[in-house]
Structures are given as C-alpha cells and as structure tokens.
Design a protein around this motif. Structure first.
Motif, PDB file in Angstrom:
ATOM      1  N   ILE A 190       3.301   5.787  15.759  1.00 49.70           N
ATOM      2  CA  ILE A 190       3.376   4.926  14.565  1.00 49.70           C
ATOM      3  C   ILE A 190       3.252   3.465  14.993  1.00 49.70           C
ATOM      4  CG2 ILE A 190       4.824   4.191  12.637  1.00 49.70           C
ATOM      5  CD1 ILE A 190       5.924   6.973  12.441  1.00 49.70           C
ATOM      6  N   ARG A 193       3.291  15.344   8.550  1.00 51.44           N
ATOM      7  CA  ARG A 193       2.607  14.889   9.763  1.00 51.44           C
ATOM      8  C   ARG A 193       3.203  13.567  10.275  1.00 51.44           C
ATOM      9  NH1 ARG A 193      -1.899  12.158  11.106  1.00 51.44           N
ATOM     10  NH2 ARG A 193      -2.264  11.491   8.974  1.00 51.44           N
ATOM     11  N   ALA A 213      -6.382   6.096  -1.688  1.00 55.55           N
ATOM     12  CA  ALA A 213      -5.786   7.184  -0.912  1.00 55.55           C
ATOM     13  C   ALA A 213      -4.934   6.653   0.231  1.00 55.55           C
ATOM     14  CB  ALA A 213      -6.884   8.083  -0.365  1.00 55.55           C
ATOM     15  N   LYS A 268      -5.530   1.870  11.305  1.00 58.16           N
ATOM     16  CA  LYS A 268      -6.139   3.209  11.316  1.00 58.16           C
ATOM     17  C   LYS A 268      -6.950   3.378  10.049  1.00 58.16           C
ATOM     18  CE  LYS A 268      -5.543   7.820  12.630  1.00 58.16           C
ATOM     19  NZ  LYS A 268      -4.765   8.741  13.429  1.00 58.16           N
ATOM     20  N   CYS A 318       0.820  -1.216   0.000  1.00 53.87           N
ATOM     21  CA  CYS A 318       0.000   0.000   0.000  1.00 53.87           C
ATOM     22  C   CYS A 318       0.853   1.264   0.000  1.00 53.87           C
ATOM     23  CB  CYS A 318      -0.931   0.031   1.208  1.00 53.87           C
ATOM     24  SG  CYS A 318      -2.177  -1.255   1.166  1.00 53.87           S
ATOM     25  N   HIS A 319       1.853   1.309   0.878  1.00 60.54           N
ATOM     26  CA  HIS A 319       2.618   2.554   1.040  1.00 60.54           C
ATOM     27  C   HIS A 319       3.732   2.679   0.015  1.00 60.54           C
ATOM     28  CE1 HIS A 319       0.672   4.071   4.660  1.00 60.54           C
ATOM     29  NE2 HIS A 319       0.565   2.811   5.033  1.00 60.54           N
ATOM     30  N   THR A 354      -0.293   2.804  15.466  1.00 59.38           N
ATOM     31  CA  THR A 354      -1.000   2.660  14.184  1.00 59.38           C
ATOM     32  C   THR A 354      -0.751   1.282  13.575  1.00 59.38           C
ATOM     33  OG1 THR A 354      -0.896   5.023  13.730  1.00 59.38           O
ATOM     34  CG2 THR A 354      -1.212   3.579  11.841  1.00 59.38           C
ATOM     35  N   LEU A 384       4.402   8.246   3.633  1.00 56.41           N
ATOM     36  CA  LEU A 384       5.095   8.275   4.932  1.00 56.41           C
ATOM     37  C   LEU A 384       6.115   9.417   4.968  1.00 56.41           C
ATOM     38  CD1 LEU A 384       5.501   4.432   5.506  1.00 56.41           C
ATOM     39  CD2 LEU A 384       3.713   5.949   6.363  1.00 56.41           C
TER      40      LEU A 384
HETATM   41  C1  HEC Z   1      -3.834  -2.435   2.941  1.00 58.15           C
HETATM   42  C2  HEC Z   1      -3.084  -1.217   2.732  1.00 58.15           C
HETATM   43  C3  HEC Z   1      -2.112  -0.793   3.811  1.00 58.15           C
HETATM   44  C4  HEC Z   1      -1.081  -1.504   4.359  1.00 58.15           C
HETATM   45  C5  HEC Z   1      -0.655  -2.928   4.003  1.00 58.15           C
HETATM   46  C6  HEC Z   1      -0.435  -0.649   5.321  1.00 58.15           C
HETATM   47  N1  HEC Z   1      -1.067   0.566   5.365  1.00 58.15           N
HETATM   48 FE1  HEC Z   1      -0.553   2.138   6.512  1.00 58.15          FE
HETATM   49  N2  HEC Z   1      -2.137   3.175   5.823  1.00 58.15           N
HETATM   50  C7  HEC Z   1      -3.005   2.741   4.854  1.00 58.15           C
HETATM   51  C8  HEC Z   1      -4.029   3.740   4.657  1.00 58.15           C
HETATM   52  C9  HEC Z   1      -5.185   3.667   3.666  1.00 58.15           C
HETATM   53  C10 HEC Z   1      -3.745   4.787   5.568  1.00 58.15           C
HETATM   54  C11 HEC Z   1      -4.539   6.050   5.816  1.00 58.15           C
HETATM   55  C12 HEC Z   1      -5.461   5.704   6.963  1.00 58.15           C
HETATM   56  C13 HEC Z   1      -6.526   6.712   7.223  1.00 58.15           C
HETATM   57  O1  HEC Z   1      -6.201   7.805   7.711  1.00 58.15           O
HETATM   58  O2  HEC Z   1      -7.681   6.403   6.932  1.00 58.15           O
HETATM   59  C14 HEC Z   1      -2.536   4.392   6.274  1.00 58.15           C
HETATM   60  C15 HEC Z   1      -1.943   5.167   7.257  1.00 58.15           C
HETATM   61  C16 HEC Z   1      -0.712   4.886   7.808  1.00 58.15           C
HETATM   62  C17 HEC Z   1      -0.012   5.778   8.706  1.00 58.15           C
HETATM   63  C18 HEC Z   1      -0.493   7.138   9.184  1.00 58.15           C
HETATM   64  C19 HEC Z   1      -1.452   6.960  10.306  1.00 58.15           C
HETATM   65  C20 HEC Z   1      -2.063   8.251  10.752  1.00 58.15           C
HETATM   66  O3  HEC Z   1      -2.077   8.484  11.973  1.00 58.15           O
HETATM   67  O4  HEC Z   1      -2.536   9.006   9.906  1.00 58.15           O
HETATM   68  C21 HEC Z   1       1.158   5.153   9.032  1.00 58.15           C
HETATM   69  C22 HEC Z   1       2.254   5.683   9.960  1.00 58.15           C
HETATM   70  C23 HEC Z   1       1.179   3.887   8.355  1.00 58.15           C
HETATM   71  N3  HEC Z   1       0.025   3.755   7.624  1.00 58.15           N
HETATM   72  C24 HEC Z   1       2.193   2.958   8.425  1.00 58.15           C
HETATM   73  C25 HEC Z   1       2.109   1.671   7.905  1.00 58.15           C
HETATM   74  C26 HEC Z   1       3.096   0.654   8.138  1.00 58.15           C
HETATM   75  C27 HEC Z   1       4.382   0.844   8.925  1.00 58.15           C
HETATM   76  C28 HEC Z   1       2.654  -0.469   7.501  1.00 58.15           C
HETATM   77  C29 HEC Z   1       3.306  -1.841   7.502  1.00 58.15           C
HETATM   78  C30 HEC Z   1       3.319  -2.531   8.759  1.00 58.15           C
HETATM   79  C31 HEC Z   1       1.398  -0.150   6.852  1.00 58.15           C
HETATM   80  N4  HEC Z   1       1.098   1.157   7.135  1.00 58.15           N
HETATM   81  C32 HEC Z   1       0.646  -1.020   6.086  1.00 58.15           C
HETATM   82  C33 HEC Z   1      -2.964   1.554   4.171  1.00 58.15           C
HETATM   83  C34 HEC Z   1      -2.089   0.512   4.458  1.00 58.15           C
END
Ligand code: HEC
Length: 218
Positions: A164, A155, A147, A172, A128-129, A167, A151
């Motif tokens: 983090i 913010r 959306a 989240k 995703c990221h 999260t 990273l």
């Molecule tokens: C399935 C897709 C997906 C995966 C896999 C994923 N993320 Fe996310 N991540 C998102 C989305 C979508 C958001 C935005 C969330 C929201 O604000 O609704 C997000 C938000 C975040 C945020 C910001 C949170 C905030 O407070 O706004 C961080 C930090 C983050 N991800 C770290 C990670 C890390 C580290 C991993 C691996 C362990 C990971 N993500 C795996 C989809 C993913």
C-alpha cells in the motif's frame, strides 16, 4: 576594366575565405567549431560525489548535512564507506536489501499517528476513496473517476502495508503518485488509518471489554 575585374575577384576571394572560416549561417556541422578563444568550454573539474582524493574523506564534494536522504546510486569513498539511498522500510516499504514488501507499518501505531493519518487521508484520499474508504468519494458523484476501488475490498485488506505504501508513493492505474506531496511519515500514518477504517467493518463486539460493550449498547 582590368581594375574592376581584380576588385570583383578580391571580393569573391574574401567572401569565400569568410564563409570557410565562419561557416554558412544556419548550417549544421558535426565537426568541432574553429576555436579562436577557448570560451572556458573545457576545464578541469570534479564530478559531484565521486571518489577523488581531494577532501580528506575521499569525495569530490562534501557530504550533505545529517538527516538528508541520499537519492543517488551508491557512492563508495576512498575510506570504504558507502553512501546510498537509505534502503530502510520507512523509505521504501520493502525489506532492506530485497524487493519484498514489509508486512507491517514500521512506525509504532498510536492515537497520535491515527489522528494524523485521518487528517491526511481526508485531504489526499477521501476525494476518490470516500471518507469511509468505500470508494464513494466526491469524484464518483461528479462522474470524473467512476471506478475507484473500495479499501474494504478483500484484496486490499490482505495486501501488505508495504505494498500500500508503494501504491501511495508511486500511484497505480488512474491513481496518481502521492510520494512527492505526502511525506513518508504521513504515508505510514494514512496506512495506519486505512487499517483502522478496515477494522471498523471487520471487528466484532466480542473484541471489546465488558465496559466498552456496555457503552456501545447505550
Ligand atoms: C484521484 C483519485 C484518487 C485518489 C486521490 C487516491 N486514489 Fe487510490 N485509487 C484510485 C483508483 C482509480 C484506484 C484503482 C487503480 C487501478 O487499479 O487502476 C486506486 C487504487 C488504490 C489502491 C489499490 C491499489 C491496488 O494495488 O489495486 C489503494 C491501496 C489506494 N488506492 C489507496 C489510496 C490512498 C491511501 C490514497 C491517499 C493517499 C489514495 N488512494 C488516493 C484513485 C485515487
């Protein structure tokens, strides 16, 4: 004739008695059932991990092996010891005894941790990221997760390591929780690697030594 009448009355009486004792099939009742044999429904027992003067340490069940993380609410033994979920930053991302997030990774950050973090990030976060953490993962190309936050967003850069961690552990919004699949050790490794990714865009050549700068110019 009279015999027939008596027979019918007897059958009706037996049926009424049977329904009174056994009940009508499918009929619900809040009253306790008639108990001919106790069926071990009630028995003396000890509730797990409750103070009880049974074992010498004052607990009804014995403590888990060393290294096990206790997940229950705190339990006080008769000896006055308290066993609870290990409230340390490594497990919670928070300052012990408070709800405040820790600013920094509790693990010493070195190349081994970063390598581990890179591997785990590429497995769990990159879809995703994106491999660079810029939010352009395969899910965006496929249009299934449009959306995803970068990273490198200001913010996230300013966010504490503890938040983090929170999260990643609990998820989240559209992002799921990775606490059940990624160990705490690996979550901290991922955070260390995330910081390295951020630094890759924030650093300036001035922070390098003369030799490193020379190597960079080549
Ligand atoms: C399935 C897709 C997906 C995966 C896999 C994923 N993320 Fe996310 N991540 C998102 C989305 C979508 C958001 C935005 C969330 C929201 O604000 O609704 C997000 C938000 C975040 C945020 C910001 C949170 C905030 O407070 O706004 C961080 C930090 C983050 N991800 C770290 C990670 C890390 C580290 C991993 C691996 C362990 C990971 N993500 C795996 C989809 C993913």
């Amino acid at each position: 004739m009279r015999h027939l009448l008596y027979s019918i009355l007897l059958i009706v009486a037996i049926a009424a008695a049977a329904f009174t004792i056994v009940g009508i099939p499918g009929h619900l009742s809040r009253k306790p059932p008639l108990e001919v044999f106790p069926d071990m429904d009630r028995q003396a027992k000890l509730r797990p991990a409750q103070p009880f003067d049974f074992f010498t340490n004052g607990l009804s069940s014995q403590l888990p092996p060393a290294g096990t993380v206790v997940r229950s609410s705190p339990v006080k033994t008769l000896n006055g010891e308290v066993y609870s979920y290990q409230d340390v930053p490594f497990n919670t991302g928070r300052v012990t005894g408070t709800t405040n997030f820790v600013a920094l990774n509790p693990l010493p950050v070195g190349s081994a941790l970063l390598q581990r973090g890179r591997g785990q990030f590429d497995i769990y976060c990159a879809p995703c990221h994106g491999g660079l953490g810029d939010g352009n993962g395969i899910t965006k190309k496929l249009g299934v997760m449009p959306a995803v936050i970068s990273l490198h967003d200001k913010r996230i850069i300013e966010m504490t390591d503890g938040e983090i961690f929170n999260t990643i552990t609990h998820g989240k919004g559209l992002m799921g929780a990775y606490g059940p699949t990624v160990t705490a050790q690996d979550r901290w490794a991922i955070i260390a690697y995330t910081r390295a990714l951020e630094l890759s865009r924030l650093g300036s050549p001035d922070e390098l030594s003369a030799e490193q700068r020379a190597a960079l110019k080549k």
